[in-house]
Design a protein around this motif. Sequence first.
Motif, PDB file in Angstrom:
ATOM      1  N   GLU A  88      -2.971  -0.922  12.977  1.00 37.32           N
ATOM      2  CA  GLU A  88      -4.267  -1.609  12.875  1.00 37.32           C
ATOM      3  C   GLU A  88      -4.689  -1.768  11.420  1.00 37.32           C
ATOM      4  O   GLU A  88      -5.187  -2.816  11.021  1.00 37.32           O
ATOM      5  CB  GLU A  88      -5.337  -0.844  13.666  1.00 37.32           C
ATOM      6  N   ALA A  89      -4.461  -0.709  10.638  1.00 42.33           N
ATOM      7  CA  ALA A  89      -4.837  -0.772   9.219  1.00 42.33           C
ATOM      8  C   ALA A  89      -3.990  -1.802   8.481  1.00 42.33           C
ATOM      9  O   ALA A  89      -4.475  -2.513   7.598  1.00 42.33           O
ATOM     10  CB  ALA A  89      -4.681   0.614   8.575  1.00 42.33           C
ATOM     11  N   ILE A  90      -2.713  -1.871   8.850  1.00 43.44           N
ATOM     12  CA  ILE A  90      -1.822  -2.845   8.213  1.00 43.44           C
ATOM     13  C   ILE A  90      -2.311  -4.261   8.499  1.00 43.44           C
ATOM     14  O   ILE A  90      -2.389  -5.108   7.615  1.00 43.44           O
ATOM     15  CB  ILE A  90      -0.372  -2.652   8.723  1.00 43.44           C
ATOM     16  N   GLU A  91      -2.706  -4.484   9.758  1.00 44.16           N
ATOM     17  CA  GLU A  91      -3.157  -5.810  10.138  1.00 44.16           C
ATOM     18  C   GLU A  91      -4.496  -6.145   9.483  1.00 44.16           C
ATOM     19  O   GLU A  91      -4.675  -7.218   8.916  1.00 44.16           O
ATOM     20  CB  GLU A  91      -3.267  -5.878  11.663  1.00 44.16           C
ATOM     21  N   GLU A  92      -5.400  -5.188   9.565  1.00 48.27           N
ATOM     22  CA  GLU A  92      -6.740  -5.423   9.026  1.00 48.27           C
ATOM     23  C   GLU A  92      -6.708  -5.719   7.528  1.00 48.27           C
ATOM     24  O   GLU A  92      -7.394  -6.602   7.039  1.00 48.27           O
ATOM     25  CB  GLU A  92      -7.596  -4.188   9.310  1.00 48.27           C
ATOM     26  N   ASN A  93      -5.885  -4.973   6.808  1.00 50.12           N
ATOM     27  CA  ASN A  93      -5.822  -5.141   5.353  1.00 50.12           C
ATOM     28  C   ASN A  93      -4.751  -6.136   4.930  1.00 50.12           C
ATOM     29  O   ASN A  93      -4.522  -6.341   3.761  1.00 50.12           O
ATOM     30  CB  ASN A  93      -5.547  -3.798   4.673  1.00 50.12           C
ATOM     31  N   ARG A  94      -4.059  -6.696   5.896  1.00 53.85           N
ATOM     32  CA  ARG A  94      -2.969  -7.647   5.659  1.00 53.85           C
ATOM     33  C   ARG A  94      -1.919  -7.074   4.696  1.00 53.85           C
ATOM     34  O   ARG A  94      -1.421  -7.778   3.823  1.00 53.85           O
ATOM     35  CB  ARG A  94      -3.521  -8.988   5.161  1.00 53.85           C
ATOM     36  N   PHE A  95      -1.626  -5.792   4.846  1.00 51.91           N
ATOM     37  CA  PHE A  95      -0.573  -5.190   4.026  1.00 51.91           C
ATOM     38  C   PHE A  95       0.778  -5.766   4.430  1.00 51.91           C
ATOM     39  O   PHE A  95       1.062  -5.908   5.617  1.00 51.91           O
ATOM     40  CB  PHE A  95      -0.536  -3.671   4.212  1.00 51.91           C
ATOM     41  N   ALA A 141       0.861  -1.181   0.000  1.00 51.64           N
ATOM     42  CA  ALA A 141       0.000   0.000   0.000  1.00 51.64           C
ATOM     43  C   ALA A 141       0.896   1.229   0.000  1.00 51.64           C
ATOM     44  O   ALA A 141       2.042   1.169   0.447  1.00 51.64           O
ATOM     45  CB  ALA A 141      -0.892   0.018   1.237  1.00 51.64           C
ATOM     46  N   LEU A 142       0.383   2.335  -0.523  1.00 52.00           N
ATOM     47  CA  LEU A 142       1.156   3.578  -0.558  1.00 52.00           C
ATOM     48  C   LEU A 142       0.567   4.534   0.475  1.00 52.00           C
ATOM     49  O   LEU A 142      -0.618   4.878   0.404  1.00 52.00           O
ATOM     50  CB  LEU A 142       1.118   4.172  -1.966  1.00 52.00           C
ATOM     51  N   LEU A 143       1.388   4.925   1.456  1.00 48.37           N
ATOM     52  CA  LEU A 143       0.911   5.826   2.509  1.00 48.37           C
ATOM     53  C   LEU A 143       0.802   7.229   1.937  1.00 48.37           C
ATOM     54  O   LEU A 143       1.790   7.815   1.499  1.00 48.37           O
ATOM     55  CB  LEU A 143       1.878   5.806   3.692  1.00 48.37           C
ATOM     56  N   PHE A 144      -0.422   7.750   1.950  1.00 45.19           N
ATOM     57  CA  PHE A 144      -0.683   9.040   1.333  1.00 45.19           C
ATOM     58  C   PHE A 144      -1.260  10.003   2.358  1.00 45.19           C
ATOM     59  O   PHE A 144      -2.322   9.759   2.914  1.00 45.19           O
ATOM     60  CB  PHE A 144      -1.668   8.855   0.171  1.00 45.19           C
ATOM     61  N   SER A 145      -0.518  11.088   2.612  1.00 44.05           N
ATOM     62  CA  SER A 145      -0.969  12.038   3.628  1.00 44.05           C
ATOM     63  C   SER A 145      -1.495  13.324   3.023  1.00 44.05           C
ATOM     64  O   SER A 145      -2.094  14.138   3.709  1.00 44.05           O
ATOM     65  CB  SER A 145       0.207  12.381   4.546  1.00 44.05           C
ATOM     66  N   ALA A 179       3.683  -4.497   2.800  1.00 48.89           N
ATOM     67  CA  ALA A 179       4.660  -3.441   2.552  1.00 48.89           C
ATOM     68  C   ALA A 179       3.938  -2.113   2.469  1.00 48.89           C
ATOM     69  O   ALA A 179       2.911  -2.010   1.792  1.00 48.89           O
ATOM     70  CB  ALA A 179       5.424  -3.694   1.251  1.00 48.89           C
ATOM     71  N   CYS A 180       4.431  -1.119   3.168  1.00 48.99           N
ATOM     72  CA  CYS A 180       3.850   0.210   3.087  1.00 48.99           C
ATOM     73  C   CYS A 180       4.885   1.178   2.529  1.00 48.99           C
ATOM     74  O   CYS A 180       5.946   1.357   3.112  1.00 48.99           O
ATOM     75  CB  CYS A 180       3.401   0.688   4.459  1.00 48.99           C
ATOM     76  N   LEU A 181       4.542   1.790   1.399  1.00 50.53           N
ATOM     77  CA  LEU A 181       5.435   2.764   0.776  1.00 50.53           C
ATOM     78  C   LEU A 181       5.282   4.096   1.487  1.00 50.53           C
ATOM     79  O   LEU A 181       4.164   4.606   1.631  1.00 50.53           O
ATOM     80  CB  LEU A 181       5.054   2.916  -0.691  1.00 50.53           C
ATOM     81  N   GLY A 182       6.391   4.651   1.948  1.00 54.35           N
ATOM     82  CA  GLY A 182       6.349   5.929   2.630  1.00 54.35           C
ATOM     83  C   GLY A 182       7.205   6.962   1.908  1.00 54.35           C
ATOM     84  O   GLY A 182       8.159   6.617   1.216  1.00 54.35           O
ATOM     85  N   GLY A 183       6.875   8.232   2.107  1.00 58.01           N
ATOM     86  CA  GLY A 183       7.610   9.303   1.430  1.00 58.01           C
ATOM     87  C   GLY A 183       8.786   9.830   2.240  1.00 58.01           C
ATOM     88  O   GLY A 183       9.342  10.877   1.927  1.00 58.01           O
ATOM     89  N   GLY A 184       9.187   9.101   3.293  1.00 58.76           N
ATOM     90  CA  GLY A 184      10.288   9.559   4.139  1.00 58.76           C
ATOM     91  C   GLY A 184      11.594   9.716   3.356  1.00 58.76           C
ATOM     92  O   GLY A 184      11.855   8.965   2.426  1.00 58.76           O
ATOM     93  N   LEU A 236      -2.327   2.000 -10.667  1.00 57.18           N
ATOM     94  CA  LEU A 236      -1.446   1.577  -9.588  1.00 57.18           C
ATOM     95  C   LEU A 236      -1.845   0.173  -9.128  1.00 57.18           C
ATOM     96  O   LEU A 236      -3.027  -0.075  -8.899  1.00 57.18           O
ATOM     97  CB  LEU A 236      -1.554   2.508  -8.374  1.00 57.18           C
ATOM     98  N   PRO A 237      -0.880  -0.717  -8.989  1.00 55.93           N
ATOM     99  CA  PRO A 237      -1.209  -2.071  -8.542  1.00 55.93           C
ATOM    100  C   PRO A 237      -1.366  -2.174  -7.027  1.00 55.93           C
ATOM    101  O   PRO A 237      -1.260  -3.261  -6.478  1.00 55.93           O
ATOM    102  CB  PRO A 237      -0.017  -2.900  -9.040  1.00 55.93           C
ATOM    103  N   PHE A 238      -1.558  -1.049  -6.356  1.00 56.22           N
ATOM    104  CA  PHE A 238      -1.781  -1.072  -4.903  1.00 56.22           C
ATOM    105  C   PHE A 238      -2.647   0.127  -4.512  1.00 56.22           C
ATOM    106  O   PHE A 238      -2.697   1.126  -5.240  1.00 56.22           O
ATOM    107  CB  PHE A 238      -0.456  -1.056  -4.135  1.00 56.22           C
ATOM    108  N   PRO A 239      -3.348   0.043  -3.382  1.00 53.21           N
ATOM    109  CA  PRO A 239      -4.185   1.165  -2.955  1.00 53.21           C
ATOM    110  C   PRO A 239      -3.365   2.239  -2.251  1.00 53.21           C
ATOM    111  O   PRO A 239      -2.231   2.003  -1.835  1.00 53.21           O
ATOM    112  CB  PRO A 239      -5.148   0.512  -1.954  1.00 53.21           C
TER     113      PRO A 239
END
Lengths: 332, 437
Positions: A152-159, A62-66, A161-166, A87-90
Motif C-alpha cells: 500500500e505504501a509503495i502504491e500510495e507513494n508511487r515508489f 525508497a530505502l526500507l528501514f526497520s 524501487a525499494c532498497l532492502g537489507g536482505g 540521501l536522494p530518497f526517503p
Amino acid sequence: MTGTETGAIDEESANQRPSRTAFFSKPMDTQIHSYQVNHLKQLESEAIFILRETAAQFERPALLFSGGKDSIVMAHLARKAFHPARLPFPLLHVDTGHNFPETLEYRDRFVADLRAQLIVARVQDSIDRGTAREEKGPNASRNAIQTVTLLEAIEENRFDACLGGGRRDEEKARAKERFFSHRDDFGQWDPKNQRPELWNIFNGRKHHGEHFRVFPLSNWTEMDVWQYIKAEDIPLPNLYFSHERDVFKRAGAWLAVTEFVTVGAEETVDHRRVRFRTIGDATCTGAVESTAATLDEIIQEVATARQTERGTRADDKRSETAMEDRKKEGYF
Amino acid sequence: MPNDLIFPDSPPSAQSTAGYLDMDLLRFTTAGSVDDGKSTLIGRLLYDSKNTFEDQMEAVERSSKQRGDENVNLALLTDGLRAEREQGITIDVAYRYFATPKRKFIIADTPGHIQYTRNMVTGASTANLAIILVDARLGVIEQTCRHAFIADLLRIRHVVLAVNKMDLVDHDQEAFDRIVEEFRRFASRLDNLVDITAIPISALHGDNVVTKSDKMPWYHGPDLLYHLETVYIGSDHNHVDARFPVQWVIRPHSDEYHDYRGYAGRVAGGVFKPGDEIVVQPSGFSSRIRSVDTFEGPAEEAFAPLSVTITLEDEIDISRGDMIVKPNNQPQKSQEIDAMICWFSEKSRLASRGKYILRHTTKEVKAMVQEVRYKVNINTLHKIEDDLEFGLNDIGRISLRTSAPLLYDSYRRNRITGSFILVDTHTNETVAAGMIV
C-alpha cells in the motif's frame, strides 16, 4: 604490477585492529604500493555502486528501514554513497506497532542524524482500513500482514524501487535473489523467471506499475555485517547486546515478554541474559542466551555460532518455504 | 548424519576472529555435469570449513527424509526454491558464502541441466576462478570442454581442474595424469586459460579438499582449499588503463557545499589521483582532478573496484554515461562494435536487423544487429556458419550499430568496459550478454 609485496603489511595491520582510520586509510597510507582491497572494502564499494545505480535508474526509490542492523548498515552506506549531499530518497519504515521501544528511539535519533526524510507506514492503518486482517490466537503476529502495508505504501507513494537489507546468506529463498529484483504490478516475485545479472550491469527497466526490490547487501554475510559495524563504528540499538530480560520459550526460541504477546498457561517466564541476533516484530523475533556485550564478543559469538541467525525467527519456521511464499507475495 | 558422507562427529574447531578484518575476497564458480559430485564438493567445503549450521543441516536431513532419499542429500543445502526441492533440480544460480581466516569466498553454484550455458556465463561473469569438475572414471568429456570454453570466453583467469572420485580409480596416479594431459591439450586451443591447477580429490571422503590426503602420496600439489586461499588474484583488475564511468552527479545545493559538483562512480580501470590530467568522453573536454572524495575525506588515489567521487578543476557539463579517462590512454570510441554474445532468452531469438537496448557501463543506447557472423559449437569449438539463428544458450559473434558512440575496451583488456547486455525493448528482459572483441 606492485601488488605482490603486501603480505607483511596486511599481517601487521591485522594485529592492531581495529580502528576506523586504519581501516580506511589502508591503501593510501602504506609505503609499498598496493592495489589490494580487503573484503569489507570490496563489499562496501559494491553496495555503494548499487545504491547509486538505484538512485540513477529509478524515479522514486525508497530505502526500507526497520531499525535492524542490516537496514542500519544500508542507510549508513547510502549516506556514504551520496556524501556530501543528503540521501536522494526517503526512508520507509513499515511499522507493525509491535516494536521494542528501543527500536523506535534509535530510529528517530538515526534519521535525525542522517537529516533524511522518514515515511512511516502503519500496519494498524491497514487493519483500520480493512485491507489487512489481524491474526488470531496466541501465536498471532503482524509479520505476514506487513506485506499489505508495504505494498500500500509503495502504491500510495508511487515508489518504483525499494532498497532492502536482505542478504543471500540469510535464508535459502534469498540465496536466489538478484540485486535488482523485479516485481510485477501485484508486487509479486517470480523466482523462476528472473533476469540474469552479469558483471556489474543492472537492468532496472520496467513497465508501468511494476517495481523493483534492490538488495545492496546481497553478498554480505552476518559476519561481514558485524565486522563492518565494528570497522565503521556504527552505533546500534542496545537490543543487540547482552542484557537481562523476561523471556519464555516458544518453538525453540526465547521470546521477550512484551505487551504484544500472550504467554500461554503451559509456558513459563524466565529471567535471563539474552541478546537479539535480528530485530523485527517483537512477537516473532527470538532472543539468544548470550553474554556478548561488546562488538568483539558478538563477532566471536557469530564465529562460533551453530545456528543461523534466522534460526530465532518464528516467522521462518512456519513451513519449509515460509520465506519463499512470503517473498512471492511481496514481502521484504 | 549422512551415511555415505564421511563427516567427523563434530566439525573442526571454531575459527578465530583474529585477522578477520583483513581477509580478501575470492569469487569462484563451480562447473560440472550432474553426477560429477559438485554439490557434494560444495557441501564438503562448507562443512569441513565449519560453514554450515545445525539448523541448516537439520532442515536438509528433514527434507531428505521427506523426499525418500536414502542418504542426506547435500544438494539440498544449495537448492532454495520449492520447485527445486520437489523436482530435485537446480533452477537458478545460487550464491553461497563461506570464509576461512584467510579469505572470504563467494561461490556461484550453477546448475548442470538445460539452462546451463546461460547460468554458467552469469556465474562466470563475476568470478576470479572456476572449478571444473571431472569424474576420474570418465575423464574429459564434451561437457568439460564446454565448461573450459565458457571459462575462457568470460576470461576467468584461474582454473582448477578437480579430478573427483579418485577413490573409484584406486587413487591411481596414471588415471589422473592422463586426464590432466587431455585437458591441457584441449585448453591449449583456448587463449586465456593459462593458469590451470589440477587437483586429484574425493569430495565424498574429503581427500585433498580441505586437507592433504595420505591416500595419494604421489601428489605433491596443494589441497583445494589451500589453493583457493592462496591463489594470487591481486592483478585480476586492470590498474593500467584509467577508466571512470560516471554514475551519478552529486550536487548538494547546501550552504556548506554550495558549488560542489562531484562525479560519483566506481573505478573500472587504472588509477586516479588529484592533479591528474583528464579528458571527459564523449565530449572531449579536458581538465584536472581537484580531489578524489570519500565520506572519510579526500583520498590520495582511487583504483578498481573502489567507489569514489571525483571533482574537477573546471566546470564541465558531465552526466551519467560519460567517462573520465586520461589524455594519453583513451578507450575506443565507435558506433560499430563486434562482439561475442551468449543468447539468454527462451522466448525470443536474436533477430537479424533487430533493435535492442544496449547497456554498457553506466550508459544506455539503442543498438541494431548488423550481422550475425557465426555461432560456435561449444563442444568442439567449431564455427557454425550455415545456421545463424540464435536461440537460448547459443554463443557466437555478431556486429552491432549503436545510436550513440560507445566508449569501450576489448573485453580481454577490461571486463568492465568490454562487457554489455542486450535488453528486449518490449519485455524489458535481459536477452543477451556481450563481450566486445
